[in-house]
Write a protein that holds these residues in place. Structure first.
Motif, PDB file in Angstrom:
ATOM      1  N   TYR A 133      23.815 -10.463  -4.807  1.00  0.00           N
ATOM      2  CA  TYR A 133      22.457  -9.927  -4.840  1.00  0.00           C
ATOM      3  C   TYR A 133      22.414  -8.545  -5.486  1.00  0.00           C
ATOM      4  O   TYR A 133      23.269  -7.709  -5.234  1.00  0.00           O
ATOM      5  CB  TYR A 133      21.874  -9.845  -3.431  1.00  0.00           C
ATOM      6  CG  TYR A 133      21.952 -11.138  -2.669  1.00  0.00           C
ATOM      7  CD1 TYR A 133      21.753 -12.357  -3.301  1.00  0.00           C
ATOM      8  CD2 TYR A 133      22.234 -11.145  -1.317  1.00  0.00           C
ATOM      9  CE1 TYR A 133      21.827 -13.548  -2.596  1.00  0.00           C
ATOM     10  CE2 TYR A 133      22.309 -12.340  -0.616  1.00  0.00           C
ATOM     11  CZ  TYR A 133      22.108 -13.528  -1.254  1.00  0.00           C
ATOM     12  OH  TYR A 133      22.187 -14.700  -0.564  1.00  0.00           O
ATOM     13  N   LEU A 134      21.408  -8.354  -6.302  1.00  0.00           N
ATOM     14  CA  LEU A 134      21.110  -7.042  -6.881  1.00  0.00           C
ATOM     15  C   LEU A 134      19.752  -6.601  -6.353  1.00  0.00           C
ATOM     16  O   LEU A 134      18.919  -7.432  -5.988  1.00  0.00           O
ATOM     17  CB  LEU A 134      21.078  -7.108  -8.409  1.00  0.00           C
ATOM     18  CG  LEU A 134      22.411  -7.380  -9.090  1.00  0.00           C
ATOM     19  CD1 LEU A 134      22.213  -7.520 -10.592  1.00  0.00           C
ATOM     20  CD2 LEU A 134      23.411  -6.270  -8.785  1.00  0.00           C
ATOM     21  N   ILE A 135      19.522  -5.313  -6.348  1.00  0.00           N
ATOM     22  CA  ILE A 135      18.283  -4.755  -5.828  1.00  0.00           C
ATOM     23  C   ILE A 135      17.504  -4.104  -6.968  1.00  0.00           C
ATOM     24  O   ILE A 135      18.071  -3.376  -7.773  1.00  0.00           O
ATOM     25  CB  ILE A 135      18.560  -3.694  -4.741  1.00  0.00           C
ATOM     26  CG1 ILE A 135      19.447  -4.262  -3.641  1.00  0.00           C
ATOM     27  CG2 ILE A 135      17.256  -3.125  -4.189  1.00  0.00           C
ATOM     28  CD1 ILE A 135      18.914  -5.487  -2.941  1.00  0.00           C
ATOM     29  N   ILE A 136      16.211  -4.374  -7.010  1.00  0.00           N
ATOM     30  CA  ILE A 136      15.297  -3.653  -7.888  1.00  0.00           C
ATOM     31  C   ILE A 136      14.528  -2.681  -6.984  1.00  0.00           C
ATOM     32  O   ILE A 136      13.636  -3.103  -6.245  1.00  0.00           O
ATOM     33  CB  ILE A 136      14.300  -4.591  -8.594  1.00  0.00           C
ATOM     34  CG1 ILE A 136      15.020  -5.617  -9.459  1.00  0.00           C
ATOM     35  CG2 ILE A 136      13.300  -3.778  -9.418  1.00  0.00           C
ATOM     36  CD1 ILE A 136      14.103  -6.690 -10.034  1.00  0.00           C
ATOM     37  N   PRO A 137      14.904  -1.403  -7.000  1.00  0.00           N
ATOM     38  CA  PRO A 137      14.105  -0.426  -6.267  1.00  0.00           C
ATOM     39  C   PRO A 137      13.032   0.102  -7.218  1.00  0.00           C
ATOM     40  O   PRO A 137      13.324   0.429  -8.360  1.00  0.00           O
ATOM     41  CB  PRO A 137      15.115   0.661  -5.911  1.00  0.00           C
ATOM     42  CG  PRO A 137      16.135   0.594  -7.010  1.00  0.00           C
ATOM     43  CD  PRO A 137      16.125  -0.834  -7.525  1.00  0.00           C
ATOM     44  N   ALA A 138      11.804   0.135  -6.781  1.00  0.00           N
ATOM     45  CA  ALA A 138      10.726   0.639  -7.642  1.00  0.00           C
ATOM     46  C   ALA A 138       9.791   1.499  -6.804  1.00  0.00           C
ATOM     47  O   ALA A 138       9.614   1.260  -5.609  1.00  0.00           O
ATOM     48  CB  ALA A 138       9.952  -0.518  -8.267  1.00  0.00           C
ATOM     49  N   VAL A 139       9.199   2.495  -7.449  1.00  0.00           N
ATOM     50  CA  VAL A 139       8.249   3.376  -6.769  1.00  0.00           C
ATOM     51  C   VAL A 139       7.180   3.790  -7.776  1.00  0.00           C
ATOM     52  O   VAL A 139       7.460   3.946  -8.965  1.00  0.00           O
ATOM     53  CB  VAL A 139       8.973   4.606  -6.166  1.00  0.00           C
ATOM     54  CG1 VAL A 139       9.618   5.457  -7.230  1.00  0.00           C
ATOM     55  CG2 VAL A 139       8.042   5.413  -5.303  1.00  0.00           C
ATOM     56  N   GLY A 140       5.949   3.921  -7.293  1.00  0.00           N
ATOM     57  CA  GLY A 140       4.878   4.329  -8.190  1.00  0.00           C
ATOM     58  C   GLY A 140       3.567   4.562  -7.469  1.00  0.00           C
ATOM     59  O   GLY A 140       3.449   4.357  -6.261  1.00  0.00           O
ATOM     60  N   VAL A 141       2.590   5.002  -8.254  1.00  0.00           N
ATOM     61  CA  VAL A 141       1.253   5.278  -7.732  1.00  0.00           C
ATOM     62  C   VAL A 141       0.272   4.294  -8.354  1.00  0.00           C
ATOM     63  O   VAL A 141       0.153   4.206  -9.575  1.00  0.00           O
ATOM     64  CB  VAL A 141       0.814   6.726  -8.025  1.00  0.00           C
ATOM     65  CG1 VAL A 141      -0.622   6.956  -7.586  1.00  0.00           C
ATOM     66  CG2 VAL A 141       1.749   7.711  -7.342  1.00  0.00           C
ATOM     67  N   LEU A 142      -0.415   3.549  -7.477  1.00  0.00           N
ATOM     68  CA  LEU A 142      -1.468   2.619  -7.880  1.00  0.00           C
ATOM     69  C   LEU A 142      -2.805   3.315  -7.701  1.00  0.00           C
ATOM     70  O   LEU A 142      -3.100   3.824  -6.618  1.00  0.00           O
ATOM     71  CB  LEU A 142      -1.417   1.358  -7.008  1.00  0.00           C
ATOM     72  CG  LEU A 142      -2.575   0.365  -7.142  1.00  0.00           C
ATOM     73  CD1 LEU A 142      -2.605  -0.253  -8.537  1.00  0.00           C
ATOM     74  CD2 LEU A 142      -2.474  -0.708  -6.056  1.00  0.00           C
ATOM     75  N   LYS A 143      -3.596   3.354  -8.755  1.00  0.00           N
ATOM     76  CA  LYS A 143      -4.942   3.924  -8.697  1.00  0.00           C
ATOM     77  C   LYS A 143      -5.939   2.809  -8.969  1.00  0.00           C
ATOM     78  O   LYS A 143      -5.991   2.270 -10.068  1.00  0.00           O
ATOM     79  CB  LYS A 143      -5.097   5.041  -9.738  1.00  0.00           C
ATOM     80  CG  LYS A 143      -4.198   6.224  -9.467  1.00  0.00           C
ATOM     81  CD  LYS A 143      -4.376   7.308 -10.525  1.00  0.00           C
ATOM     82  CE  LYS A 143      -3.459   8.481 -10.223  1.00  0.00           C
ATOM     83  NZ  LYS A 143      -3.611   9.554 -11.200  1.00  0.00           N
ATOM     84  N   VAL A 144      -6.706   2.469  -7.938  1.00  0.00           N
ATOM     85  CA  VAL A 144      -7.677   1.389  -8.044  1.00  0.00           C
ATOM     86  C   VAL A 144      -9.040   2.002  -8.353  1.00  0.00           C
ATOM     87  O   VAL A 144      -9.478   2.919  -7.656  1.00  0.00           O
ATOM     88  CB  VAL A 144      -7.732   0.557  -6.745  1.00  0.00           C
ATOM     89  CG1 VAL A 144      -8.721  -0.591  -6.889  1.00  0.00           C
ATOM     90  CG2 VAL A 144      -6.341   0.039  -6.385  1.00  0.00           C
ATOM     91  N   GLY A 145      -9.707   1.498  -9.383  1.00  0.00           N
ATOM     92  CA  GLY A 145     -11.032   1.978  -9.766  1.00  0.00           C
ATOM     93  C   GLY A 145     -12.122   1.318  -8.940  1.00  0.00           C
ATOM     94  O   GLY A 145     -11.940   1.013  -7.761  1.00  0.00           O
ATOM     95  N   ALA A 146     -13.230   1.047  -9.570  1.00  0.00           N
ATOM     96  CA  ALA A 146     -14.410   0.518  -8.883  1.00  0.00           C
ATOM     97  C   ALA A 146     -14.271  -0.943  -8.456  1.00  0.00           C
ATOM     98  O   ALA A 146     -15.066  -1.430  -7.669  1.00  0.00           O
ATOM     99  CB  ALA A 146     -15.631   0.671  -9.786  1.00  0.00           C
ATOM    100  N   THR A 147     -13.241  -1.634  -8.953  1.00  0.00           N
ATOM    101  CA  THR A 147     -13.084  -3.051  -8.638  1.00  0.00           C
ATOM    102  C   THR A 147     -11.899  -3.268  -7.709  1.00  0.00           C
ATOM    103  O   THR A 147     -10.758  -2.975  -8.064  1.00  0.00           O
ATOM    104  CB  THR A 147     -12.874  -3.869  -9.930  1.00  0.00           C
ATOM    105  OG1 THR A 147     -13.961  -3.622 -10.820  1.00  0.00           O
ATOM    106  CG2 THR A 147     -12.783  -5.348  -9.625  1.00  0.00           C
ATOM    107  N   ALA A 148     -12.169  -3.792  -6.515  1.00  0.00           N
ATOM    108  CA  ALA A 148     -11.105  -4.150  -5.576  1.00  0.00           C
ATOM    109  C   ALA A 148     -10.434  -5.432  -6.052  1.00  0.00           C
ATOM    110  O   ALA A 148     -10.973  -6.149  -6.894  1.00  0.00           O
ATOM    111  CB  ALA A 148     -11.692  -4.344  -4.175  1.00  0.00           C
ATOM    112  N   GLY A 149      -9.266  -5.723  -5.511  1.00  0.00           N
ATOM    113  CA  GLY A 149      -8.596  -6.969  -5.863  1.00  0.00           C
ATOM    114  C   GLY A 149      -7.171  -6.986  -5.373  1.00  0.00           C
ATOM    115  O   GLY A 149      -6.737  -6.112  -4.628  1.00  0.00           O
ATOM    116  N   THR A 150      -6.429  -7.976  -5.815  1.00  0.00           N
ATOM    117  CA  THR A 150      -5.054  -8.162  -5.370  1.00  0.00           C
ATOM    118  C   THR A 150      -4.090  -7.412  -6.278  1.00  0.00           C
ATOM    119  O   THR A 150      -4.199  -7.466  -7.499  1.00  0.00           O
ATOM    120  CB  THR A 150      -4.702  -9.660  -5.356  1.00  0.00           C
ATOM    121  OG1 THR A 150      -5.619 -10.335  -4.500  1.00  0.00           O
ATOM    122  CG2 THR A 150      -3.286  -9.893  -4.853  1.00  0.00           C
TER     123      THR A 150
END
Length: 179
Positions: A133-150
């Protein structure tokens, strides 16, 4: 915005709770998911959540991956197997992220890339053999505008191979709503 200060006996109001208390959610992967002989990008069945409009999130990911051995024909040698991955989200959302996932190289498991990625980026990573097994570590900032969603993780084989590429159970996302 200032940090909240509370005193004993005072009731916390909805505004205080919604703007000064950290809201964290853990999204877990309860079972393995496989892709075999395909380069068609697909949304992960478990690593997703409903993002609220006009909200920012800090995302930390721990993605455990298993797949074909590159030394005997995986991504990085003859281009078979490996994983291509990224993220999808609501219309108008942005996701600036970085991963310490291993890239392809010619003399080992791979180099680490810390370049800025966006919601449409699709880097790939070599896998090193079934059961390794290998690991993908990821980190970031999600900025959601006027439209909600998945918002969620998406992936496929970097290059089609009959040995399945898997995202393993116990992978997960730590989602922190930024206030």
């Amino acid at each position: 915005m200032a940090f909240g200060t509370w005193t004993d006996g005072n009731q916390l109001g909805a505004t205080d709770l919604n703007t000064k208390v950290v809201q964290v959610m853990f999204v877990d992967k309860p079972s393995d998911e496989s892709v075999t002989s395909s380069e068609t990008m697909q949304n992960d069945n478990h690593l997703l959540f409903s993002a609220t409009a006009n909200t920012n999130y800090w995302i930390k990911a721990y993605i455990m991956v298993d797949g074909h051995d590159g030394a005997t024909g995986g991504a990085g040698t003859d281009g078979a197997g490996g994983i291509e991955y990224g993220w999808y989200g609501p219309s108008g959302a942005t996701f600036d992220w970085c991963s310490d996932a291993l890239g392809d190289d010619t003399n080992g498991v791979g180099e680490v890339s810390r370049t800025r990625q966006t919601i449409g980026s699709l880097p790939d990573m070599r896998t090193i053999g079934t059961g390794n097994y290998l690991i993908i570590p990821a980190v970031g900032v999600l900025k959601v505008g006027a439209t909600a969603g998945t918002f969620g993780f998406r992936w496929t084989q970097a290059t089609s191979n009959a040995t399945p590429t898997k995202v393993k159970a116990l992978s997960g996302l730590i989602v922190t709503k930024l206030v």
